[in-house]
Enzyme design. Structure first.
Site, mmCIF file in Angstrom:
data_model
loop_
_atom_site.group_PDB
_atom_site.id
_atom_site.type_symbol
_atom_site.label_atom_id
_atom_site.label_comp_id
_atom_site.label_asym_id
_atom_site.label_seq_id
_atom_site.Cartn_x
_atom_site.Cartn_y
_atom_site.Cartn_z
ATOM 1 N N ILE A 1 0.839 -1.203 0.000
ATOM 2 C CA ILE A 1 0.000 0.000 0.000
ATOM 3 C C ILE A 1 0.867 1.244 0.000
ATOM 4 C CG2 ILE A 1 -1.765 1.289 1.259
ATOM 5 C CD1 ILE A 1 -2.740 -1.356 2.408
ATOM 6 N N LYS A 2 1.807 1.308 0.936
ATOM 7 C CA LYS A 2 2.708 2.457 0.986
ATOM 8 C C LYS A 2 3.824 2.159 1.972
ATOM 9 C CE LYS A 2 0.303 5.096 4.595
ATOM 10 N NZ LYS A 2 -0.287 6.388 4.954
ATOM 11 N N HIS B 1 6.118 5.728 7.830
ATOM 12 C CA HIS B 1 7.295 6.126 8.598
ATOM 13 C C HIS B 1 7.610 5.131 9.705
ATOM 14 C CE1 HIS B 1 4.666 7.444 11.861
ATOM 15 N NE2 HIS B 1 3.914 8.025 10.950
ATOM 16 N N LEU C 1 3.192 -0.956 4.748
ATOM 17 C CA LEU C 1 1.821 -1.441 4.862
ATOM 18 C C LEU C 1 1.466 -2.282 3.651
ATOM 19 C CD1 LEU C 1 0.044 1.774 6.200
ATOM 20 C CD2 LEU C 1 0.883 -0.168 7.491
ATOM 21 N N ASP D 1 0.326 12.985 14.704
ATOM 22 C CA ASP D 1 0.488 12.746 13.268
ATOM 23 C C ASP D 1 -0.848 12.943 12.552
ATOM 24 O OD1 ASP D 1 1.580 9.985 11.134
ATOM 25 O OD2 ASP D 1 1.806 12.144 10.914
#
Length: 904
Positions: free
Chosen positions: A526-527, A530, A534, A650
């Site tokens: 997914i990405k 940090h 994922l 965040d």
């Protein structure tokens, strides 16, 4: 010569065939009635002109239209986007299809069609051969009339909300080859009439609520290759007649209530590649003649049953075997002492939680990932077993986390065998007593360890003392940060290092996660977050999840430990659910979350910048306000209902996750910590988190403060208003420029100003514009450059729940603006923040050294607000009563027209 002549003839025939086909597909639509029908369908479905242009010929210009001899024979709108108007009230409105009597294929998969399938489908579309309605949000029962589609060969109704029983009339579809009814809400039994589907090659009825038995007559489906009945409530025994399915390649009967023995007749499935029987109540020994002929088997899943006896030796010699899971049964016996003659070509072997014993043999060397936890294997671990092996709770030599000698000796004694006593002499006798010299050495080591622990404790105490002294002298009272949370009204738990794993979901094995993500294939990535990467995953039973892979060589251990500590003590509907974890590997840890179908806000809300594209796609205002309110509710819980208060740290569009109904679940929780100044922290977070320079915000305000979350949330609110996604995660310079160009258009006295920054893709009326205006005002209040003057999150939540009260006036007299009220009112708090943000513009310099907080743009905005207030005759000018925005008790007056700005 003959060959050349034959080749030339073949090429000519191929050219003529291509030429005829090209001419056929290039013919315009010849029927005016069909053109009217398609235009009606375009209108009722709300399709975009870029896909189906009004002035274009459907056969030549429309996407997804297939014609033959000037007539429509196929429609494919899979994945199409609706227009803005069409997406406001989508329905299963396809009545116009009844006029397309030659239609052979209709594919609307992944196109929203809420509602039920019309009864006339089976009576009017008699030429239909392919019907694909997957992922369409269809509800209701499957019409009995679908059994009249005598020409249909493929019927896909999976991933919807279909209810009721499966109609027996589907057994009349003699030409049916593929039937997919999986992942619905169907009940009742499997119709025995399905045994008449002689041409059926694939049947998937998994993940429903079916009950009863598997019809024995299924053995007559000689062409059947794929049979998936998993995740239902089917019972009784597995029919022996399934062994007659000689073409079967994939058989999945897992997650049901099958009982009894596995019929030896299944040994006749010579083409079978996948056998999945996990999570049933099957018992007894596996038949010795089950596997000899199953030479194509690649996946064998027998876990979570009550099987006994040995695993047949022939199973280990199947050349194509890649995955064997026999965990959580009562298997016993020794592994065959053979290598099978194969290299390391298999992937997973899971024999955990059984009663296997004896030495580890080369037969398992072909597997890359091995789990033999909770058995009774003895002896040394061979060199060919690598690091990807789970060996706990056995009787192995020179390994930690093994069973004790008494337990191992008792097990072997019950079977008339001698335990090797972990490689020590004298069989099962206890080890010899420790010599005086060894005892002396023991006390020396113990004294050294205790001395080291005492030194570390003194060092840690000194560090904590220094930190406390430093924070006590700071302008804003600081403190160590942490991830301990106690629901409001409760008392903090005593500090400690232990995590409450009972509240952290299920414990998954590494092999389960490998299978769920296809070995963490990049396709499922997914990405890169940090705190870890994922991945999308599908667990056994078809449960979609998101798996975070934490690489401890690139990310600090505190990252996942703090998050686990947080989840072990906090639970709320607005936080993304943690389904489980896998902490087996030394250098990699995994956290498993519930999958959010609509991703995050940054991917669900977007806008097209091309003026030629009339179909700007973005969320409507009602959904945007719903998302803002949901996010505020989650942050309000962290700030005001947790004791001590927690800071998210965040908050941005990518941290706001959305489920299938666009309900908010806050994600990116690895940075959550206790607000600075709160001392109720666990030992884990006190040791792992100390204040650093990077934790400081503008004007020395720490990011470990709830006011920091409020500021970041203000940026998200502006993103929802303007449609400029990505700004909440942008650089300092980009944020500064954006705020300086945006905030001047937000004034409490001039509604029309905000229209200059509103997302142009939004369709809003006068009332909705007031809500947009109200959200912009709330955002502006959150962006006050002074943290102490930003509104509390609980007041922000109240304002978003009642947006019209922010801007509407019930009484016209402006004198009521001077009335005093309690500072506890959310109206007073929010309006006070607004007034302070204006006055601070003249007193606070531009923010520096902070990525998150930029305040210089308030100068322009203050001027704009004062000028806009002079439009006394404008319909967009509002005055605020003390009932809606009562002034704090220490305030003398509010900003008024023609009086400029007044400092505090």
């Amino acid at each position: 010569m003959v060959d050349r002549r034959s080749l030339a003839v073949a090429l000519c025939n191929l050219f003529l065939l291509f030429h005829c086909t090209f001419q056929q597909s290039s013919q315009p639509l010849s029927s005016f009635a069909e053109k009217i029908t398609l235009l009606q369908l375009r209108s009722t479905l709300g399709l975009r002109s870029r896909d189906w242009p009004i002035k274009g010929d459907p056969c030549l210009k429309w996407v997804g239209i297939q014609c033959q001899n000037g007539s429509v024979i196929g429609i494919n709108i899979s994945g199409f986007k609706r227009t803005r108007i069409g997406s406001q009230n989508p329905q299963f409105s396809v009545d116009a299809l009844a006029n397309l009597t030659l239609l052979e294929s209709f594919n609307a998969s992944r196109f929203l069609l809420p509602g039920s399938i019309p009864d006339w489908f089976g009576n009017q579309l008699t030429a239909l051969q392919v019907l694909d309605l997957r992922f369409c949000s269809i509800s209701g029962a499957i019409p009995f009339s679908l059994g009249n589609l005598s020409n249909v060969g493929s019927l896909f109704l999976a991933d919807n909300k279909l209810t009721g029983v499966v109609p027996a009339s589907l057994g009349q579809l003699s030409r049916l080859s593929v039937l997919d009814l999986s992942r619905n809400l169907l009940t009742g039994s499997i119709p025995p009439s399905f045994a008449s589907l002689g041409n059926l090659t694939s049947l998937d009825m998994s993940s429903n609520f079916l009950s009863g038995i598997v019809p024995a007559d299924f053995g007559a489906l000689s062409k059947l290759q794929f049979l998936n009945l998993s995740n239902n409530g089917l019972s009784s025994s597995i029919p022996a007649q399934l062994g007659d399915l000689s073409s079967l390649v994939d058989l999945d009967l897992s997650l049901n209530s099958f009982s009894g023995l596995v019929p030896p007749d299944l040994g006749g499935l010579g083409n079978l590649q996948k056998m999945v029987f996990g999570y049933n109540s099957l018992a007894g020994s596996l038949p010795g003649n089950l596997f000899p002929n199953l030479t194509q088997l690649q996946f064998v899943v027998l876990n979570n049953n009550s099987f006994t006896g040995d695993l047949p030796d022939v199973l280990w010699s199947i050349p194509a075997l890649l995955y064997l899971d026999a965990s959580n049964n009562n298997f016993s016996g020794m592994l065959p002492n053979t290598s099978g003659g194969f290299g390391v070509n298999a992937t997973v072997l899971n024999l955990s939680h059984n009663m296997f014993y004896g030495d580890l043999t080369p037969v398992i060397s072909r597997f890359s990932f091995i789990d033999i936890t909770s058995n009774y294997f003895e002896g040394r671990v061979p060199n060919y077993i690598g690091s990807n092996a789970s060996l706990d709770r056995n009787c192995l030599t020179n390994l930690s986390s093994q069973r004790n000698g008494t337990e191992c000796a008792s097990f072997y004694s019950e079977r008339g065998l001698v335990f090797d006593n972990f490689g020590l002499p004298n069989g099962i006798q206890p080890p010899p007593s420790v010599s005086a010299k060894k005892s002396h050495r023991y006390w020396i080591i113990l004294a050294g360890v205790l001395g080291g622990v005492l030194f570390i404790a003194l060092f840690v105490g000194l560090v904590v003392l220094i930190v406390c002294c430093r924070n006590r002298g700071a302008r804003n009272q600081g403190g160590t940060t942490g991830v301990v949370a106690v629901p409001a009204g409760g008392s903090p738990q005593p500090p400690g290092l232990a995590l409450n794993f009972s509240s952290l979901g299920d414990g998954f094995t590494y092999q389960q996660l490998l299978l769920a993500t296809d070995n963490f294939n990049d396709v499922n990535l997914i990405k890169h977050g940090h705190s870890g990467d994922l991945f999308r995953g599908i667990l056994e039973g078809g449960i979609p999840v998101v798996i975070k892979k934490v690489d401890l060589q690139a990310v600090k251990k505190e990252t996942y430990m703090s998050e686990l500590d947080f989840f072990s003590k906090v639970s709320h509907a607005r936080l993304v659910p943690l389904l489980g974890h896998c902490l087996d590997n030394e250098n990699e840890k995994f956290l498993v979350y519930k999958y959010m179908p609509n991703g995050d806000l940054s991917s669900s809300l977007y806008r097209k910048t091309s003026s030629e594209d009339e179909s700007l796609q973005s969320l409507d205002w009602i959904t945007r306000l719903k998302i803002a309110t949901g996010a505020a509710e989650g942050l309000s819980y962290l700030h005001h209902e947790c004791s001590p208060p927690h800071v998210h740290r965040d908050v941005q569009a990518s941290s706001i996750l959305l489920d299938d109904k666009f309900e908010v679940r806050l994600g990116s929780l690895s940075e959550v910590c206790v607000q600075e100044g709160d001392v109720h922290q666990s030992m884990i977070t006190r040791l792992l988190r100390l204040p650093t320079i990077s934790d400081q915000g503008t004007s020395g305000s720490p990011t470990s403060n709830c006011a920091y979350d409020v500021y970041c949330f203000g940026k998200v609110l502006l993103e929802l208003v303007t449609g400029k996604l990505g700004m909440s995660a942008s650089s300092e310079s980009e944020m500064k420029d954006w705020l300086e160009s945006t905030l001047p258009y937000i004034s409490i006295y001039d509604k029309e100003l905000v229209t200059n920054i509103v997302d142009p893709s939004l369709i809003i009326d006068e009332d909705l514009l007031e809500e947009v205006w109200a959200m912009a005002i709330v955002a502006r209040s959150c962006l006050n450059p002074k943290p102490t003057r930003r509104p509390l999150m609980r007041y922000i939540l109240k304002a978003l729940e009642n947006p019209l009260k922010v801007v509407r006036e019930e009484h016209s007299s402006s004198a009521r603006l001077r009335a005093t009220s309690s500072r506890g009112s959310w109206n007073a708090a929010l309006f006070g923040s607004w007034r302070h943000s204006l006055s601070d513009a003249a007193a606070v310099p531009a923010a520096s050294g902070s990525k998150a907080e930029v305040g210089s743009s308030f100068k322009q905005s203050a001027t704009s607000a004062s000028q806009g207030s002079g439009q006394n005759g404008s319909s967009s000018t509002r005055r605020h009563s003390n009932e809606i925005f009562p002034e704090p008790s220490n305030a003398q007056d509010l900003e008024r027209p023609n009086e400029g700005l007044r400092g505090d």
